[in-house]
Design an enzyme around this catalytic site. Structure first.
Site, PDB file in Angstrom:
ATOM      1  N   SER A  96      32.103  37.067  41.382  1.00  0.00           N
ATOM      2  CA  SER A  96      31.747  37.616  42.692  1.00  0.00           C
ATOM      3  C   SER A  96      30.242  37.636  42.955  1.00  0.00           C
ATOM      4  O   SER A  96      29.826  37.978  44.065  1.00  0.00           O
ATOM      5  CB  SER A  96      32.311  39.031  42.840  1.00  0.00           C
ATOM      6  OG  SER A  96      31.724  39.898  41.893  1.00  0.00           O
TER       7      SER A  96
ATOM      8  N   LYS B 136      32.642  48.500  46.686  1.00  0.00           N
ATOM      9  CA  LYS B 136      31.343  47.839  46.842  1.00  0.00           C
ATOM     10  C   LYS B 136      30.625  48.315  48.095  1.00  0.00           C
ATOM     11  O   LYS B 136      29.394  48.522  48.087  1.00  0.00           O
ATOM     12  CB  LYS B 136      31.538  46.326  46.861  1.00  0.00           C
ATOM     13  CG  LYS B 136      31.988  45.752  45.522  1.00  0.00           C
ATOM     14  CD  LYS B 136      32.246  44.264  45.582  1.00  0.00           C
ATOM     15  CE  LYS B 136      32.659  43.717  44.214  1.00  0.00           C
ATOM     16  NZ  LYS B 136      32.930  42.257  44.242  1.00  0.00           N
TER      17      LYS B 136
END
Length: 806
Positions: free
Chosen positions: A712, A755
């Site tokens: 990611s 996140k």
């Protein structure tokens, strides 16, 4: 003491025959005087085996060999009945020859001879002078040797007297310790004035190896013989004293054991009289077994062990093992269960009372309860709460137990590496006991409790087994109906137990185990959520813990915001609760000192009480140089930001990657570099054709002690590379996440909610995520979503203009 013991006798052999008695030394007060030393130079030789005869010693011998019998007959026919007694070097040799005998012996006189019915004879010999054998002129029908005298060498001196006195004292000590030496020997040795006679008396009285006796016989210097004898006596005294001490200890242990046995028998009689003995104990166990609702197989095993218990003495170690086993069987709540309360409205109220927010998690729990209501019970369900620390996973398990009206038991398997911790130890081991599952059932007091298995992602494995494999049977509804603990070795029905597990991460849980659980993810809280949780739960709990009256302290919302933003950076609320506790302890100090009025804690007071801030905003400082981009990641502690640094320098075109990165993340670095090289012009990079061939590129992810992996960070790495090559700064108010391909496409990732919340905690208000993750934005709380500008990126060209503004 018997007459035989007072004669100091030991079996020996003569020419292959057992000697009836050992050497008998004539006491000094009853001297046995040998005839005058007038004998021929050649004398018959009688070999001895296993003993040495000394001068002035009297020894009874058994003669059985034909050659030795002829020798004795010949000697008895002579006027002077003398022969030479010489010890054989090897006592196992059948018929020793000249070379098999020692070179020094003793001339002896045959005092008496007696024939016995079996054809053998018994003789009594009296040792005379010591001689050396110089030759063997004859060997048939028996050995004949030429001998010469070996007189003692006596050097009168004070040392000789001291040696003689030392030998007498040491020998007296030996006589006291040795049961086979008569007490008269001690008196006899004390009355001997001649050192040579003393040495022969003491040596012939002791049971010494043949080699040592022969050594003393051959020593002609009396002082040397006494010195050597002193050493031997000292050694023998040490051995005898050690043996005496051991014997005393053994006798004491025997006496103690006999005393304990008598006392136990008396105690048993008293207990039987009072109805408290073994029989009463067994009757009590039998009554409990009969009254308990045991399954048939369990009852059979209990009856069998009870019968064994009745046959084993209570002093036996096995008695206590069986008693403990029966206690464990009877402590398990066989047939006891609680009735489930499946009222969904009540469940909703309980969950709202115990937890703030997390509506999706509560809804998921209510769905499971609705299914249980339709099925008629919540059996067979295994729930796994996954999420960062401090978000309420364990307390949710307690709330579910309270909702259902079931008993609750909690076990922690974090760090467990031994399979026996789950299944128990077999009874063959000392200190064996059941595993944690059986103990949890016993503690809960019912067969259908809610059992919470904490930290299931932190189980390990080593040579003692793999506990996660044991958990497969525990958590599998198709198998746990007949779970067998190694200690009990009986089927235990776990199918009615509701298992709830907790974990911080899913990656470390074995896939077969994870497949048996229904995963419910819990994410971190927003700042507003934390303030509400602090107001409703944390502050009241800490007020009770510190003893501060509720009306005496007021912590304002701005103060809570300061604590959240400047003193904690976490997904949960554990750190926040600790800081609130610190504030209330300072308030308790003021109250204890008698300060009047309500203590209002605002932002300034909070900073003063807690000291320097512990969480520093570092994004703007870290991105102040070109080549640094801010990324987003999910860890076991929730969402977090990370920085990716890139540096370009003249070189040979090599790529260096550091920061303890995993293989997947290293591949992301190579993919990002390839994409940037291929599309350099599109991103405003005006480079020479051989630019990448004459420059080295170094990519580093700080916090090098922490392992990192995953795809990611791809667009974050590409952004850092473009920033380093172009010399332009990345925006400090932009964080990003997304996997990148070689052609620059941005692929979806996981953990969007965590996140986004991590970016907010770090003070970042622009977040770039993959366009394919747009649907997951609905999981982000509305108040957090309103504070963040989310950029959806399908290609790297959507990222660079936002992350590196012109």
């Amino acid at each position: 003491m018997s007459d035989d013991e007072r004669g100091a006798v030991v079996p020996v052999e003569v020419d292959g025959n057992t000697v009836a008695e050992d050497v008998m030394v004539t006491p000094a007060e009853e001297p046995a005087v040998a005839p005058e030393i007038t004998w021929p130079a050649d004398l018959p030789v009688l070999p001895l085996k296993g003993t040495v005869v000394f001068p002035d010693a009297v020894a009874p011998l058994a003669i059985g060999e034909e050659r030795s019998i002829r020798l004795v007959d010949d000697v008895m026919d002579r006027e002077v009945r003398r022969l030479v007694l010489v010890t054989a070097r090897d006592q196992d040799m059948g018929e020793p020859g000249p070379d098999d005998l020692f070179g020094v012996g003793v001339v002896a006189t045959v005092e008496k001879m007696l024939r016995v019915p079996d054809g053998s004879m018994r003789v009594l010999v009296h040792g005379g002078e010591r001689v050396r054998l110089t030759g063997y002129p004859g060997s048939d029908p028996f050995l004949v040797a030429t001998v010469e005298p070996m007189p003692d060498i006596v050097e009168e001196s004070d040392e000789l007297k001291a040696l003689a006195g030392n030998v007498q004292a040491a020998f007296a000590r030996v006589v006291d310790l040795v049961p086979y030496l008569p007490d008269e020997l001690q008196m006899a040795a004390a009355n001997v004035d001649d050192p040579s006679t003393l040495s022969y008396l003491v040596t012939s009285s002791l049971r010494l190896p043949v080699a040592e006796k022969q050594e003393l016989l051959e020593e002609v210097r009396v002082s040397a013989r006494l010195r050597r004898l002193s050493e031997i006596l000292a050694r023998e005294t040490q051995v005898l004293e050690l043996g005496a001490r051991i014997q005393a200890e053994v006798e004491q242990d025997i006496e103690q054991g006999q005393r304990e046995f008598v006392l136990r028998q008396q105690l048993k009689a008293i207990q039987d009289e009072l109805g408290e003995g073994d029989e009463a104990e067994i009757n009590e166990l039998r009554r409990r077994i009969e009254e308990a609702p045991l399954p048939d197989e369990v009852r059979t095993a209990a009856d069998r062990e009870l019968t064994r218990l009745g046959r084993i003495p209570d002093q036996s170690a096995e008695h206590q093992v069986i008693r403990t086993y029966l206690d464990w069987i009877l402590d398990i709540p066989w047939g006891t269960s609680t009735e489930d309360d499946l009222d969904l409205d009540r469940a909703q109220r309980v969950l709202d009372e115990d937890h703030y927010g997390i509506p999706r998690v509560k809804e998921r729990i209510l769905e499971e309860l609705a299914v249980a209501r339709l099925k008629g019970g919540a059996a067979g369900t295994v729930i796994l709460f996954s999420g960062p620390p401090g978000v309420g996973k364990t307390s949710l398990g307690r709330s579910i137990a309270r909702t259902l009206g079931r008993e609750f038991a909690r076990i922690s398997v974090g760090g467990v590496r031994d399979e026996a911790e789950i299944r128990g130890h077999r009874r063959t081991y000392i200190g064996a006991m059941p595993g944690t599952i059986v103990r949890a059932i016993r503690d809960a007091g019912s067969m259908n409790p809610v059992i919470m298995i904490d930290e299931i992602d932190k189980m390990g494995a080593d040579v003692r087994g793999d506990p996660s494999s044991a958990m497969l049977e525990v958590l599998d509804p198709a198998q746990n109906g007949t779970f067998r603990d190694h200690y009990l070795d009986l089927p235990l029905d776990l199918s009615k137990v509701l298992f709830i597990c907790t974990a911080n991460v899913l990656d470390t849980i074995p896939r077969p185990l994870l497949d048996r659980m229904e995963v419910i993810a819990l994410s971190g809280y927003t700042d507003d959520d934390k303030i509400h949780i602090a107001r409703e739960y944390l502050i009241p709990r800490q007020l009770e813990a510190t003893g501060v009256p509720a009306g005496d302290v007021d912590i304002t919302d701005p103060a809570l915001q300061v604590v959240i933003s400047e003193y904690t950076r976490e997904a949960g609320v554990r750190g926040l609760e600790r800081r609130i506790g610190a504030l209330l302890r300072r308030a308790a100090l003021d109250i204890a000192r008698g300060v009047d009025g309500v203590d209002v804690i605002g932002p300034d007071e909070a900073r003063e009480m807690l000291g320097p801030e512990r969480v520093h905003p570092e994004v703007r400082r870290r991105t102040s140089e070109p080549g640094v981009a801010t990324g987003l990641a999910v860890t076991g502690a929730g969402g977090d930001i990370l920085f990716v640094e890139a540096s370009v320098m003249p070189g040979t075109g090599s790529l260096v990657v550091t920061g303890q990165l995993g293989e997947v993340m290293r591949e992301s670095v190579r993919a990002a570099l390839t994409c940037v090289r291929a599309r350099a012009a599109e991103f405003g990079l005006e480079l020479d054709e051989d630019y990448f061939g004459v420059h080295d590129i170094h990519v580093h992810v700080p916090a090098g002690a922490i392992p990192k992996d995953g795809p990611s960070a791809g667009i974050t790495i590409a952004t850092a590379l473009v920033s380093a090559i172009s010399g332009r700064h990345a925006s400090p108010d932009v964080a990003m996440t997304g996997e990148i391909t070689l052609v620059g496409q941005v692929l979806p990732i996981g953990g969007v909610r965590d996140k986004v919340l991590a970016a907010l905690r770090a003070g970042i208000h622009t977040v770039i995520i993959p366009a394919d993750n747009e649907g997951q934005l609905s999981e982000v709380p509305d108040d957090a979503r309103a504070q963040v500008d989310v950029v959806l990126a399908a290609d790297l060209s959507d990222v660079i203009p936002v992350a590196i503004p012109a």
